[in-house]
Motif scaffolding. Structure first.
Motif, mmCIF file in Angstrom:
data_model
loop_
_atom_site.group_PDB
_atom_site.id
_atom_site.type_symbol
_atom_site.label_atom_id
_atom_site.label_comp_id
_atom_site.label_asym_id
_atom_site.label_seq_id
_atom_site.Cartn_x
_atom_site.Cartn_y
_atom_site.Cartn_z
ATOM 1 N N GLU A 56 40.977 42.406 43.374
ATOM 2 C CA GLU A 56 41.473 43.782 43.297
ATOM 3 C C GLU A 56 41.710 44.200 41.848
ATOM 4 O OE1 GLU A 56 44.104 44.638 47.155
ATOM 5 O OE2 GLU A 56 44.591 42.728 46.178
ATOM 6 N N THR A 108 33.746 35.943 48.190
ATOM 7 C CA THR A 108 34.076 36.473 49.514
ATOM 8 C C THR A 108 33.867 35.455 50.623
ATOM 9 O OG1 THR A 108 31.863 37.406 49.786
ATOM 10 C CG2 THR A 108 33.569 38.863 48.893
ATOM 11 N N PRO A 112 39.110 35.916 52.146
ATOM 12 C CA PRO A 112 39.064 37.191 52.873
ATOM 13 C C PRO A 112 39.643 38.360 52.078
ATOM 14 C CG PRO A 112 40.348 35.534 54.077
ATOM 15 C CD PRO A 112 39.866 34.894 52.827
ATOM 16 N N ASP A 113 40.606 38.085 51.177
ATOM 17 C CA ASP A 113 41.166 39.157 50.358
ATOM 18 C C ASP A 113 40.121 39.694 49.379
ATOM 19 O OD1 ASP A 113 43.649 39.052 51.587
ATOM 20 O OD2 ASP A 113 44.433 37.597 50.151
ATOM 21 N N ALA A 115 36.917 39.582 49.907
ATOM 22 C CA ALA A 115 35.957 40.307 50.752
ATOM 23 C C ALA A 115 36.464 41.714 51.036
ATOM 24 C CB ALA A 115 35.708 39.545 52.046
ATOM 25 N N ALA A 116 37.730 41.832 51.376
ATOM 26 C CA ALA A 116 38.304 43.144 51.670
ATOM 27 C C ALA A 116 38.280 44.047 50.445
ATOM 28 C CB ALA A 116 39.736 42.983 52.191
ATOM 29 N N HIS A 119 34.651 45.150 49.838
ATOM 30 C CA HIS A 119 34.219 46.143 50.821
ATOM 31 C C HIS A 119 34.849 47.508 50.535
ATOM 32 C CE1 HIS A 119 33.368 42.589 53.704
ATOM 33 N NE2 HIS A 119 32.359 42.820 52.903
ATOM 34 N N ALA A 120 36.110 47.526 50.147
ATOM 35 C CA ALA A 120 36.771 48.792 49.822
ATOM 36 C C ALA A 120 36.132 49.437 48.600
ATOM 37 C CB ALA A 120 38.267 48.556 49.587
#
Length: 195
Positions: A56, A108, A112-113, A115-116, A119-120
């Motif tokens: 992020e 990813t 999973p974080d 990956a999220a 994707h966002a």
């Protein structure tokens, strides 16, 4: 004279600028919260509160440094507009962005974080409106019949560019862009538009 404590947007900008600098210098694989905190003059907990994951943080820095804004080309033909649109998308990726996306794609599989976050970012950076504008102009020039294409078709060119980055760790060259347009996009558009 005492130093003023940075807060809010000013602090966020300092953190994201430091993150982008580190990404340019050492790449995504070697990006750490500790290095960013040291360069930004803050602490790791401050970063973690704003961006819980490295993914992020890197994506936020990438958006601040080089927002994925693409000017829609108008070259006079559908084929050349599509090629130029994809070139501009590739130029927007640049070397550092490509490396970050490739690193995130690898991450990813086990996180999973990450990956999220990826994707966002993809959802925010997809320029369906740019592809729709190119197609509307082509319809105005009577190159294809005017038709409203599904969103997935409009995002396909950008998905294919990202796929190249993930598979090869770098943005595609002009030959790959031309192949995407000639072998995939134009046949699909002509079939869906009934041209």
């Amino acid at each position: 004279m005492t130093a003023t404590r940075r807060r809010g947007e000013r602090l966020d900008h300092a953190i994201l600028d430091a993150t982008w600098q580190i990404l340019q210098e050492v790449g995504y694989a070697r990006l750490t919260f500790e290095a960013v905190a040291a360069l930004a003059g803050t602490s790791r907990p401050v970063l973690s509160r704003r961006w819980p994951t490295r993914a992020e943080l890197a994506l936020a820095a990438m958006e601040r440094a080089a927002p994925p804004i693409i000017e829609v080309p108008d070259t006079g033909s559908l084929r050349s507009d599509l090629i130029e649109l994809l070139r501009r998308a590739v130029n927007g990726l640049g070397t550092v962005r490509g490396e970050v996306l490739a690193g995130l794609a690898a991450e990813t599989a086990r996180d999973p974080d990450a990956a999220a976050a990826l994707h966002a970012w993809i959802a925010r950076s997809t320029r369906e409106d740019a592809a729709a504008t190119v197609l509307a102009r082509a319809a105005d020039r009577h190159e294809v019949r005017a038709v409203t294409l599904p969103p997935r078709v409009l995002q396909l060119p950008f998905d294919l560019i990202r796929n190249e980055v993930v598979l090869h760790g770098r943005p595609p060259a002009d030959g790959a862009i031309a192949s995407i347009v000639d072998d995939i996009l134009l046949p699909l558009i002509r079939q869906l538009a009934g041209a």
